[in-house]
Design a protein around this motif. Structure first.
Motif, PDB file in Angstrom:
ATOM      1  N   GLU A  90      20.168 -10.804 -13.756  1.00  0.00           N
ATOM      2  CA  GLU A  90      20.757  -9.633 -12.929  1.00  0.00           C
ATOM      3  C   GLU A  90      19.831  -9.037 -11.873  1.00  0.00           C
ATOM      4  N   PRO A  91      20.490  -8.740 -10.466  1.00  0.00           N
ATOM      5  CA  PRO A  91      19.900  -7.934  -9.555  1.00  0.00           C
ATOM      6  C   PRO A  91      19.923  -6.439  -9.775  1.00  0.00           C
ATOM      7  N   THR A  92      18.675  -5.884  -9.684  1.00  0.00           N
ATOM      8  CA  THR A  92      18.456  -4.344  -9.768  1.00  0.00           C
ATOM      9  C   THR A  92      17.816  -4.017  -8.290  1.00  0.00           C
ATOM     10  N   LEU A  93      18.066  -2.822  -7.874  1.00  0.00           N
ATOM     11  CA  LEU A  93      17.488  -2.325  -6.615  1.00  0.00           C
ATOM     12  C   LEU A  93      16.394  -1.147  -6.856  1.00  0.00           C
ATOM     13  N   HIS A  94      15.295  -1.019  -6.603  1.00  0.00           N
ATOM     14  CA  HIS A  94      14.221  -0.076  -6.899  1.00  0.00           C
ATOM     15  C   HIS A  94      14.266   0.597  -5.663  1.00  0.00           C
ATOM     16  N   ILE A  95      14.111   1.966  -5.564  1.00  0.00           N
ATOM     17  CA  ILE A  95      14.046   2.749  -4.479  1.00  0.00           C
ATOM     18  C   ILE A  95      13.048   3.858  -4.705  1.00  0.00           C
ATOM     19  N   ARG A  96      11.881   3.866  -3.645  1.00  0.00           N
ATOM     20  CA  ARG A  96      10.977   4.944  -3.504  1.00  0.00           C
ATOM     21  C   ARG A  96      10.736   5.694  -2.221  1.00  0.00           C
ATOM     22  N   SER A  97      10.363   6.881  -2.300  1.00  0.00           N
ATOM     23  CA  SER A  97      10.252   7.569  -1.204  1.00  0.00           C
ATOM     24  C   SER A  97       9.468   8.594  -1.247  1.00  0.00           C
ATOM     25  N   ASP A  98       8.793   9.133   0.200  1.00  0.00           N
ATOM     26  CA  ASP A  98       7.837  10.657   0.335  1.00  0.00           C
ATOM     27  C   ASP A  98       8.804  11.594   0.436  1.00  0.00           C
ATOM     28  N   ASP A  99      10.061  11.679   0.522  1.00  0.00           N
ATOM     29  CA  ASP A  99      10.888  12.726   0.824  1.00  0.00           C
ATOM     30  C   ASP A  99      12.030  12.769  -0.039  1.00  0.00           C
ATOM     31  N   SER A 148      12.880   7.721   8.443  1.00  0.00           N
ATOM     32  CA  SER A 148      13.933   8.512   8.918  1.00  0.00           C
ATOM     33  C   SER A 148      13.504   8.965  10.250  1.00  0.00           C
ATOM     34  N   LEU A 149      14.531   9.579  11.227  1.00  0.00           N
ATOM     35  CA  LEU A 149      14.130   9.752  12.582  1.00  0.00           C
ATOM     36  C   LEU A 149      13.074  10.836  12.551  1.00  0.00           C
ATOM     37  N   GLN A 150      12.718  11.585  11.644  1.00  0.00           N
ATOM     38  CA  GLN A 150      11.853  12.573  11.474  1.00  0.00           C
ATOM     39  C   GLN A 150      10.511  12.415  10.854  1.00  0.00           C
ATOM     40  N   GLY A 151      10.466  10.990  10.384  1.00  0.00           N
ATOM     41  CA  GLY A 151       9.052  10.575   9.960  1.00  0.00           C
ATOM     42  C   GLY A 151       9.013  10.303   8.392  1.00  0.00           C
ATOM     43  N   GLN A 152       9.973  10.802   7.597  1.00  0.00           N
ATOM     44  CA  GLN A 152      10.043  10.326   6.254  1.00  0.00           C
ATOM     45  C   GLN A 152      10.303   8.914   5.825  1.00  0.00           C
ATOM     46  N   ARG A 153       9.829   8.307   4.944  1.00  0.00           N
ATOM     47  CA  ARG A 153       9.765   6.844   4.683  1.00  0.00           C
ATOM     48  C   ARG A 153      10.601   6.762   3.253  1.00  0.00           C
ATOM     49  N   VAL A 154      11.381   5.878   3.278  1.00  0.00           N
ATOM     50  CA  VAL A 154      11.920   5.233   2.028  1.00  0.00           C
ATOM     51  C   VAL A 154      11.746   3.764   1.939  1.00  0.00           C
ATOM     52  N   PHE A 200       0.739  -1.291   0.060  1.00  0.00           N
ATOM     53  CA  PHE A 200      -0.087  -0.031  -0.068  1.00  0.00           C
ATOM     54  C   PHE A 200       0.924   1.311   0.056  1.00  0.00           C
ATOM     55  N   LEU A 201       1.905   1.356   0.869  1.00  0.00           N
ATOM     56  CA  LEU A 201       2.815   2.502   1.120  1.00  0.00           C
ATOM     57  C   LEU A 201       3.730   2.619  -0.204  1.00  0.00           C
ATOM     58  N   TRP A 202       4.245   1.574  -0.629  1.00  0.00           N
ATOM     59  CA  TRP A 202       5.024   1.511  -1.852  1.00  0.00           C
ATOM     60  C   TRP A 202       4.209   2.140  -3.245  1.00  0.00           C
ATOM     61  N   SER A 203       3.137   1.779  -3.423  1.00  0.00           N
ATOM     62  CA  SER A 203       2.345   2.273  -4.555  1.00  0.00           C
ATOM     63  C   SER A 203       2.066   3.568  -4.379  1.00  0.00           C
ATOM     64  N   ARG A 204       2.162   4.249  -3.163  1.00  0.00           N
ATOM     65  CA  ARG A 204       1.790   5.834  -3.049  1.00  0.00           C
ATOM     66  C   ARG A 204       2.914   6.621  -2.994  1.00  0.00           C
ATOM     67  N   MET A 205       4.126   6.119  -3.038  1.00  0.00           N
ATOM     68  CA  MET A 205       5.461   6.900  -2.763  1.00  0.00           C
ATOM     69  C   MET A 205       5.467   7.605  -3.926  1.00  0.00           C
ATOM     70  N   PRO A 206       5.697   9.074  -3.730  1.00  0.00           N
ATOM     71  CA  PRO A 206       5.654   9.804  -4.943  1.00  0.00           C
ATOM     72  C   PRO A 206       6.773  10.266  -5.791  1.00  0.00           C
ATOM     73  N   HIS A 207       8.047   9.769  -4.998  1.00  0.00           N
ATOM     74  CA  HIS A 207       9.469  10.021  -5.634  1.00  0.00           C
ATOM     75  C   HIS A 207      10.148   8.710  -5.973  1.00  0.00           C
ATOM     76  N   GLN A 208      10.943   8.334  -6.805  1.00  0.00           N
ATOM     77  CA  GLN A 208      11.509   6.974  -7.164  1.00  0.00           C
ATOM     78  C   GLN A 208      12.496   7.533  -8.420  1.00  0.00           C
ATOM     79  N   ILE A 209      13.687   6.720  -8.473  1.00  0.00           N
ATOM     80  CA  ILE A 209      14.712   6.747  -9.400  1.00  0.00           C
ATOM     81  C   ILE A 209      14.466   5.610 -10.142  1.00  0.00           C
ATOM     82  N   HIS A 210      15.376   5.782 -11.220  1.00  0.00           N
ATOM     83  CA  HIS A 210      15.693   4.507 -12.178  1.00  0.00           C
ATOM     84  C   HIS A 210      16.291   3.487 -11.369  1.00  0.00           C
ATOM     85  N   PRO A 211      16.056   2.358 -11.799  1.00  0.00           N
ATOM     86  CA  PRO A 211      16.189   1.072 -11.079  1.00  0.00           C
ATOM     87  C   PRO A 211      17.889   1.095 -10.959  1.00  0.00           C
TER      88      PRO A 211
END
Length: 347
Positions: A300-309, A274-280, A210-221
């Motif tokens: 091949e392994p790829t790392l996908h990252i999303r965050s709300d900050d 994060s210690l201030q409440g932002q999620r990644v 649920f939270l992953w699908s609503r993360m507004p910021h992401q980068i290329h894998p």
């Protein structure tokens, strides 16, 4: 030394805090009479102007984050400091230890510690010019009478002694020794996300989805390749190792049996806050890419990252060193692939 310590909050929840410990040993046979002052500075790397962010991938990531939230990426990076004074005498062979636990603060870039020690009120030995002046006069008037020279020298010495007596006590000064700076892993500033680990240490997969699908910021894998220690030294910056960061990654890993995706499979999940409440959140996937080097399983392994900050994302992957430190904490023995091999897929 530094470590991440659990603290019990007022609402009963555990919270991680960065703790810094400094220990000073007096290994000399002389007592330090006036005590010492211990200092530590905590600096955050300005990702937008860092020399470590001049590679192509870093510039692409920062440009994408800047477009997402230009105000957040242009904020000034704050620095912190802490100091304490030990005013008592430090006997020969003794030692003192200072522990400081830092409050929460927003993360903008990689943290680095800068310790220093100040020895208080050390007596300064004044350099006298009497003997130098006397030697100069000896060379200029080598044929002069030795008795006259002795009188002249004693007269100069007497004048200087009178001035020093008028000045009062001997001069003292603080002597500062700067320690070697220490760069910390970006994961030092995060902890397990309580929204995902609200029941136990296993984590809830549905909450993660649920939270992953609503993360507004992401980068290329980020495509990952195996780290070969034989090719580079053990302290290579392409593979920084931080045990505390690996511990945080281990307890922030969601228990997950894997899931199939088109042309691959998702194998691991991590949920951080994060210690201030932002999620990644991070997802490790294995996919088949044509024309690329395969792992032992053919994927091949790829790392996908999303965050709300944006700032938290910038801290974790904004520079080449930060990406390497983040990857080495999540998946040991792997490192980010060079830019020319980086894939552009997505989960």
């Amino acid at each position: 030394a530094y470590s991440m310590r659990r603290n019990l909050r007022y609402d009963g929840e555990n919270e991680f805090r960065l703790s810094v410990s400094m220990r000073l040993h007096n290994t000399t046979p002389v007592d330090i009479e006036n005590g010492v002052r211990l200092q530590v500075g905590i600096a955050q790397e300005d990702t937008t102007s860092s020399l470590d962010a001049e590679d192509t991938l870093s510039m692409e990531i920062l440009e994408a984050l800047r477009k997402a939230d230009e105000a957040a990426t242009s904020e000034n990076v704050a620095s912190l400091s802490a100091t304490t004074t030990y005013k008592h005498e430090l006997k020969a062979g003794d030692h003192i230890t200072w522990d400081v636990c830092l409050e929460t603060f927003p993360l903008h870039g990689v943290l680095s510690l800068h310790p220093s020690i100040v020895y208080r009120d050390i007596e300064v030995e004044q350099a006298s010019s009497d003997w130098q002046d006397e030697e100069k006069k000896d060379s200029d008037s080598s044929k002069a009478d030795s008795t006259d020279k002795g009188k002249a020298a004693s007269g100069e010495s007497g004048g200087n002694n009178d001035n020093s007596n008028k000045n009062g006590d001997d001069e003292v000064a603080n002597v500062v020794f700067y320690g070697e700076s220490l760069r910390l892993s970006p994961l030092i500033g995060v902890q397990p996300c309580p929204f995902v680990f609200f029941r136990d240490g296993s984590g809830d997969i549905e909450t993660f989805r649920f939270l992953w699908s609503r993360m507004p910021h992401q980068i290329h894998p980020l495509r990952l390749v195996k780290y070969s220690q034989s090719e580079t030294s053990a302290d290579d910056e392409n593979y920084p190792v931080h045990n505390d960061a690996r511990r945080i990654a281990a307890i922030s890993s969601v228990r997950f049996g894997g899931e199939s995706i088109p042309r691959g499979q998702v194998t691991r999940l991590w949920a951080f806050m994060s210690l201030q409440g932002q999620r990644v959140f991070c997802v490790l996937a294995h996919s088949a890419e044509a024309g690329s080097a395969k792992s032992s399983s053919g994927m091949e392994p790829t790392l996908h990252i999303r965050s709300d900050d944006v700032r938290l994302m910038q801290c974790l992957v904004g520079t080449k060193w930060a990406r390497a430190a983040t990857v080495s904490a999540l998946v040991p023995h792997l490192q980010p692939a060079p830019i020319k091999e980086t894939s552009r897929g997505s989960v």
